[in-house]
Design an enzyme around this catalytic site. Structure first.
Site, short mmCIF file in Angstrom:
data_model
loop_
_atom_site.label_atom_id
_atom_site.label_comp_id
_atom_site.label_asym_id
_atom_site.label_seq_id
_atom_site.Cartn_x
_atom_site.Cartn_y
_atom_site.Cartn_z
CG HIS A 316 -2.06 0.93 1.11
ND1 HIS A 316 -1.96 2.28 1.39
CD2 HIS A 316 -3.33 0.72 0.72
CE1 HIS A 316 -3.13 2.84 1.17
NE2 HIS A 316 -3.99 1.92 0.75
CG ASP A 374 -8.49 -4.19 -2.80
OD1 ASP A 374 -9.70 -4.07 -2.62
OD2 ASP A 374 -7.77 -3.29 -3.26
N1 ACO Z 1 4.07 -7.54 -4.75
C1 ACO Z 1 5.41 -7.59 -4.90
N2 ACO Z 1 6.22 -6.54 -4.70
C2 ACO Z 1 5.65 -5.38 -4.37
C3 ACO Z 1 4.26 -5.25 -4.20
C4 ACO Z 1 3.45 -6.39 -4.40
N3 ACO Z 1 2.12 -6.34 -4.25
N4 ACO Z 1 3.98 -3.97 -3.88
C5 ACO Z 1 5.13 -3.32 -3.84
N5 ACO Z 1 6.16 -4.17 -4.13
C6 ACO Z 1 7.59 -3.87 -4.15
C7 ACO Z 1 7.98 -3.02 -5.34
O1 ACO Z 1 8.36 -3.82 -6.45
C8 ACO Z 1 9.15 -2.26 -4.77
O2 ACO Z 1 10.27 -3.13 -4.72
P1 ACO Z 1 11.77 -2.55 -4.97
O3 ACO Z 1 12.00 -1.56 -3.87
O4 ACO Z 1 12.63 -3.75 -4.92
O5 ACO Z 1 11.73 -1.90 -6.32
C9 ACO Z 1 8.74 -2.00 -3.33
O6 ACO Z 1 7.84 -3.07 -2.99
C10 ACO Z 1 8.06 -0.65 -3.10
O7 ACO Z 1 6.95 -0.60 -3.94
P2 ACO Z 1 6.37 0.70 -4.62
O8 ACO Z 1 5.98 0.36 -6.04
O9 ACO Z 1 7.30 1.85 -4.43
O10 ACO Z 1 5.09 0.96 -3.78
P3 ACO Z 1 3.93 1.96 -4.15
O11 ACO Z 1 3.59 2.68 -2.92
O12 ACO Z 1 4.27 2.77 -5.35
O13 ACO Z 1 2.75 0.97 -4.60
C11 ACO Z 1 0.78 -0.30 -4.62
C12 ACO Z 1 1.67 0.67 -3.82
C13 ACO Z 1 0.41 0.29 -5.98
C14 ACO Z 1 -0.51 -0.55 -3.85
C15 ACO Z 1 1.56 -1.64 -4.81
O14 ACO Z 1 1.94 -2.15 -3.55
C16 ACO Z 1 0.75 -2.65 -5.59
O15 ACO Z 1 0.67 -2.57 -6.82
N6 ACO Z 1 0.13 -3.66 -4.89
C17 ACO Z 1 -0.64 -4.67 -5.55
C18 ACO Z 1 -1.97 -4.12 -5.99
C19 ACO Z 1 -2.92 -3.87 -4.83
O16 ACO Z 1 -3.13 -4.73 -3.98
N7 ACO Z 1 -3.54 -2.69 -4.85
C20 ACO Z 1 -4.53 -2.30 -3.84
C21 ACO Z 1 -4.07 -1.12 -3.08
S1 ACO Z 1 -5.21 -0.77 -1.78
C22 ACO Z 1 -6.52 -0.05 -2.51
O17 ACO Z 1 -6.49 0.55 -3.52
C23 ACO Z 1 -7.76 -0.23 -1.83
#
Ligand code: ACO
Length: 440
Positions: A316, A374
């Site tokens: 998140h 979710d």
């Molecule tokens: N699975 C695997 N790796 C992940 C995930 C994930 N779900 N989420 C983040 N990471 C990793 C990234 O690859 C990154 O790794 P790195 O540092 O080695 O490059 C690190 O964790 C940081 O991630 P960011 O992309 O900087 O996190 P950001 O805050 O931009 O993204 C987001 C948040 C979009 C929610 C992301 O975690 C994601 O896409 N999750 C899956 C989709 C999801 O469940 N969305 C629902 C969000 S809640 C809502 O809307 C109600």
């Protein structure tokens, strides 16, 4: 909004020094009631000639707000000061709607009147039935939601004047009241069943389940346990600070667009798999994993930098701890499965095992990736009989009150102006136009 000053009574400031010129500029530090201090950079460009660069707005506060507070590190979510856990446990969705819109919980009379008003707005313009018929039967219900909610401004002209507080209020009530009706219609349309008119003797969540799963040719009794779970799901999704869809609503609202158009913009933004579309994606992911024995190999793909696979329902932007809503939903999920006498649901078993392995895995621990709302909502909604294509629609139904409350706050905020970010331009410099005949 409470703002701190330094002990001497002076406003706190932060100083920025430009190394290239040696010039220093002071910026005020603002302090909200809760949360970190904020640097007020409104005069940054005027004072320095510089913009800020913040893709994804990871360090940017776009507005003051008194509606919702999140402490992502501690996993705290408050609506008007009340914790989400307490609201989910002790309140109901109509009360939470009232709270988000008005700032306080209603007393008995206020609650009765509010519920009555919302109930009186649940029917949609009859002409809207024909509007639905223009869609393909296999259209995604979110596509229908974007279109139909946007079209409400063509049906309710008498509540599109955003300068009139009464019209704003009526538009807010209409949106909250009609969203379940439109969502149920989108579903009924997709399966070829007749639309169900709302029933005024039913509560909000009950009525929604009735319109979704009832048919005109027989009695339909709404299961009270499922109605309670639905109501709780609505509470958990009601608002979430300045997330992508809410910011979209605010940005559209800042132009003076009418509320129906703004909420349609929010629905479009919610649809994406990184936001509200994630609950649908979680079920697809669980289906793909198929069995607990495949979790390890799936997680290896998730951790592989060259593989785009994500663990859906994890991570998140704000929560770097458990999403408090996921905890409440996990409990509700068990109650629903028990009520429906679903024992040893393989999907839930798989989800719990996946969660257990992931939260103990260094990759996820180091990145502070925990289950978000979710992760469990898909499982509970599937057990209740909702098709996956409706999951994000339900999120939109619940979030409408949050969007509306945030939109109203924006309109009433004298500081707000049209949202217009700038950019770091990396394209070509100025060059001469080359006539077609001379281009290679
Ligand atoms: N699975 C695997 N790796 C992940 C995930 C994930 N779900 N989420 C983040 N990471 C990793 C990234 O690859 C990154 O790794 P790195 O540092 O080695 O490059 C690190 O964790 C940081 O991630 P960011 O992309 O900087 O996190 P950001 O805050 O931009 O993204 C987001 C948040 C979009 C929610 C992301 O975690 C994601 O896409 N999750 C899956 C989709 C999801 O469940 N969305 C629902 C969000 S809640 C809502 O809307 C109600």
């Amino acid at each position: 909004m409470a703002r701190t000053t330094s002990p001497g009574g002076r406003k706190q400031t932060i100083t920025l020094t430009d190394n290239s010129t040696g010039k220093t500029v002071e910026f005020p530090l603002l302090k909200g009631r809760l949360g970190p201090k904020v640097i007020d950079i409104r005069n940054l460009y005027g004072a320095t000639g510089y913009f800020t660069y913040d893709p994804g707005y990871t360090s940017t506060g776009s507005t003051e707000s008194a509606i919702t507070f999140i402490d992502g590190d501690k996993g705290v979510l408050l609506h008007r000061g009340y914790s989400i856990e307490e609201l989910a446990e002790k309140s109901d969705y109509m009360e939470v709607c009232y709270l988000l819109l008005n700032g306080e919980l209603p007393n008995r009379a206020q609650k009765r009147e509010f519920e009555h008003t919302i109930t009186m707005h649940t029917m949609v313009h009859e002409q809207l039935n024909y509007f639905f018929r223009g869609f393909r039967r296999d259209a995604h219900p979110m596509a229908i939601m974007c279109g139909v909610v946007g079209a409400l401004s063509a049906f309710y002209h008498d509540s599109t004047d955003i300068g009139d507080p009464h019209q704003r209020m009526i538009a807010s009530y209409r949106l909250i009241a009609k969203m379940p009706t439109i969502a149920a219609m989108a579903y009924k349309f997709s399966i070829g069943q007749p639309f169900m008119y709302p029933r005024n003797d039913l509560k909000y969540a009950e009525n929604f389940l009735y319109m979704m799963f009832g048919v005109p040719c027989e009695e339909f009794q709404v299961n009270p346990v499922l109605a309670k779970a639905m109501d709780r799901i609505f509470i958990l999704h009601a608002d979430h600070e300045q997330n992508a869809s809410t910011s979209t609503v605010r940005l559209a609202g800042s132009t003076g667009a009418n509320p129906f158009a703004c909420i349609a913009a929010g629905i479009a933004s919610l649809w994406g798999p990184a936001h509200g579309g994630a609950n649908e994606a979680v079920l697809q992911m669980l289906g793909e994993i198929g069995h607990t024995k495949n979790i390890k190999s799936y997680l290896a793909r998730v951790k592989d930098r060259n593989d785009p696979t994500m663990l859906m329902g994890f991570g998140h932007r704000v929560y770097k701890n458990y999403d408090p809503r996921a905890k409440v939903l996990q409990k509700a999920c068990h109650a629903v499965l028990k009520e429906l006498k679903i024992k040893n649901d393989p999907l839930l078993d798989l989800a719990m095992e996946l969660e257990h392995i992931a939260v103990n895995d260094d990759y996820f621990i180091e990145r502070k990736l925990y289950p978000n709302v979710d992760f469990y909502s898909g499982i509970i909604l599937k057990a209740m009989g909702f098709p996956t294509s409706m999951f994000t629609v339900l999120f939109a139904v619940a979030r409408t009150v949050g969007w509306v409350a945030q939109w109203s706050e924006l309109i009433e905020d004298p500081v707000q102006k049209i949202g217009r970010p700038r950019q770091l331009y990396i394209g070509k410099g100025r060059r001469k136009f080359v006539p077609l005949s001379k281009r290679k």
